[in-house]
Write an enzyme that holds these catalytic residues in place. Structure first.
Site, PDB file in Angstrom:
ATOM      1  N   SER A  77      52.162  44.646  47.140  1.00  0.00           N
ATOM      2  CA  SER A  77      53.377  44.631  47.962  1.00  0.00           C
ATOM      3  C   SER A  77      53.060  44.395  49.437  1.00  0.00           C
ATOM      4  O   SER A  77      53.829  43.731  50.137  1.00  0.00           O
ATOM      5  CB  SER A  77      54.156  45.930  47.769  1.00  0.00           C
ATOM      6  OG  SER A  77      53.352  47.049  48.061  1.00  0.00           O
ATOM      7  N   ALA A  93      45.073  47.718  50.034  1.00  0.00           N
ATOM      8  CA  ALA A  93      44.140  48.588  49.311  1.00  0.00           C
ATOM      9  C   ALA A  93      44.922  49.779  48.798  1.00  0.00           C
ATOM     10  O   ALA A  93      46.024  50.055  49.266  1.00  0.00           O
ATOM     11  CB  ALA A  93      43.014  49.054  50.234  1.00  0.00           C
ATOM     12  N   GLY A 128      42.678  47.605  43.188  1.00  0.00           N
ATOM     13  CA  GLY A 128      42.868  47.308  41.778  1.00  0.00           C
ATOM     14  C   GLY A 128      44.100  47.934  41.159  1.00  0.00           C
ATOM     15  O   GLY A 128      44.339  47.784  39.958  1.00  0.00           O
ATOM     16  N   GLY A 129      44.897  48.614  42.002  1.00  0.00           N
ATOM     17  CA  GLY A 129      46.165  49.148  41.495  1.00  0.00           C
ATOM     18  C   GLY A 129      47.014  48.055  40.867  1.00  0.00           C
ATOM     19  O   GLY A 129      47.762  48.290  39.923  1.00  0.00           O
ATOM     20  N   GLU A 165      39.714  39.826  43.627  1.00  0.00           N
ATOM     21  CA  GLU A 165      39.682  40.321  45.007  1.00  0.00           C
ATOM     22  C   GLU A 165      38.249  40.501  45.478  1.00  0.00           C
ATOM     23  O   GLU A 165      37.891  40.160  46.596  1.00  0.00           O
ATOM     24  CB  GLU A 165      40.454  41.646  45.098  1.00  0.00           C
ATOM     25  CG  GLU A 165      41.950  41.435  44.895  1.00  0.00           C
ATOM     26  CD  GLU A 165      42.762  42.709  44.754  1.00  0.00           C
ATOM     27  OE1 GLU A 165      42.179  43.786  44.509  1.00  0.00           O
ATOM     28  OE2 GLU A 165      43.995  42.622  44.877  1.00  0.00           O
TER      29      GLU A 165
HETATM   30  C1  5RP Z   1      45.745  44.925  43.813  1.00  0.00           C
HETATM   31  C2  5RP Z   1      45.283  45.733  44.973  1.00  0.00           C
HETATM   32  C3  5RP Z   1      46.275  46.026  46.040  1.00  0.00           C
HETATM   33  O1  5RP Z   1      45.746  45.647  47.256  1.00  0.00           O
HETATM   34  C4  5RP Z   1      46.560  47.502  46.044  1.00  0.00           C
HETATM   35  O2  5RP Z   1      46.987  47.875  44.757  1.00  0.00           O
HETATM   36  C5  5RP Z   1      47.622  47.868  47.095  1.00  0.00           C
HETATM   37  O3  5RP Z   1      48.884  47.418  46.695  1.00  0.00           O
HETATM   38  P1  5RP Z   1      50.173  47.696  47.568  1.00  0.00           P
HETATM   39  O4  5RP Z   1      50.059  46.869  48.815  1.00  0.00           O
HETATM   40  O5  5RP Z   1      51.319  47.244  46.682  1.00  0.00           O
HETATM   41  O6  5RP Z   1      50.223  49.170  47.854  1.00  0.00           O
HETATM   42  O7  5RP Z   1      44.149  46.138  45.071  1.00  0.00           O
HETATM   43  O8  5RP Z   1      44.772  44.846  42.812  1.00  0.00           O
END
Ligand code: 5RP
Length: 226
Positions: free
Chosen positions: A37, A90, A102-103, A110
């Site tokens: 996001s 992140a 990796g969320g 990445e």
């Molecule tokens: C995806 C990621 C994203 O950078 C991480 O999950 C952060 O996501 P967001 O900006 O939606 O909080 O590592 O694999």
């Protein structure tokens, strides 16, 4: 005074990242673009200078789609030289700019783009800055047939791995989210997990940290440099 929402903070750091990228632009700049996001807000900003950059490489099919939607050319990493700058969010960062990512299940691409980039600029709202990494479950990408074996090895390393339901990565693999790790030595854990057969990579970015972190607070954007 109205309280800024988490989205406002993400928008503010994405804007700051855009201004930074604009300030270092050269004739043929390729921008590495992350996933999630916060990265999505950055993609929108990047649309403002789409005529001034050569194009982008993307850390996911989803980000590639969003870039193409606003007419930014997306290249295969193999067809470009060094990536000038990589911008991504992140899930957690400590003060040394060691990260958990990796969320959004895009950790492997990445990590590859981070490795191939001259500079890695991480953007996040202040909720992501922590003293010790590990409250956010650590994502590990695994080859499908190795899922249970890798899970047992992760238990031996002290974690509680949970199979991420309904998730197939862009590389055709699965994700184990490892709960209850208190990561006191991120580089060691990154390497220990990556040595397990069947692991593609894990979401610790400690060997290759971010170089610069823009953190959105209620009042401004703070910069931390590695
Ligand atoms: C995806 C990621 C994203 O950078 C991480 O999950 C952060 O996501 P967001 O900006 O939606 O909080 O590592 O694999």
């Amino acid at each position: 005074e109205s309280k800024m929402s988490q989205d406002d903070l993400k928008r503010a750091v994405a804007r700051a990242a855009f201004e930074y990228v604009e300030s270092i632009l050269e004739d043929s700049t390729i921008v590495g673009v992350g996933t999630g996001s916060t990265a999505n807000f950055f993609i929108k900003e990047l649309g403002n200078i789409r005529h001034k950059i050569n194009g982008a490489v993307a850390s996911s099919e989803e980000s590639a789609r969003r870039l193409k939607e606003i007419n930014i050319p997306v290249f295969d990493l193999n067809s470009v030289g060094e990536v000038e700058i990589y911008v991504d969010g992140a899930d957690e960062s400590n003060e040394y700019l060691q990260l958990i990512k990796g969320g959004g299940a895009a950790l492997t691409r990445e990590k590859i783009i981070a490795a191939a980039s001259k500079e890695f600029l991480c953007i996040a709202d202040e909720s992501k800055l922590v003293k010790v990494l590990g409250k956010f479950p650590l994502p590990v990408e695994v080859i499908p047939m190795a899922r249970s074996y890798v899970g047992r090895q992760l238990v031996k390393l002290g974690g509680d791995p949970v199979y991420r339901e309904n998730c197939v990565t862009d590389n055709g693999n699965y994700i184990l989210d490892v709960f209850n790790l208190e990561i006191l030595d991120p580089r060691k854990l990154e390497n220990d997990i990556n040595r397990i057969a069947g692991v593609v990579t894990n979401g610790l970015f400690a060997e290759r940290t971010a170089d610069r972190l823009f953190i959105g607070t209620g009042s401004d954007v703070k910069t931390i440099e590695a």
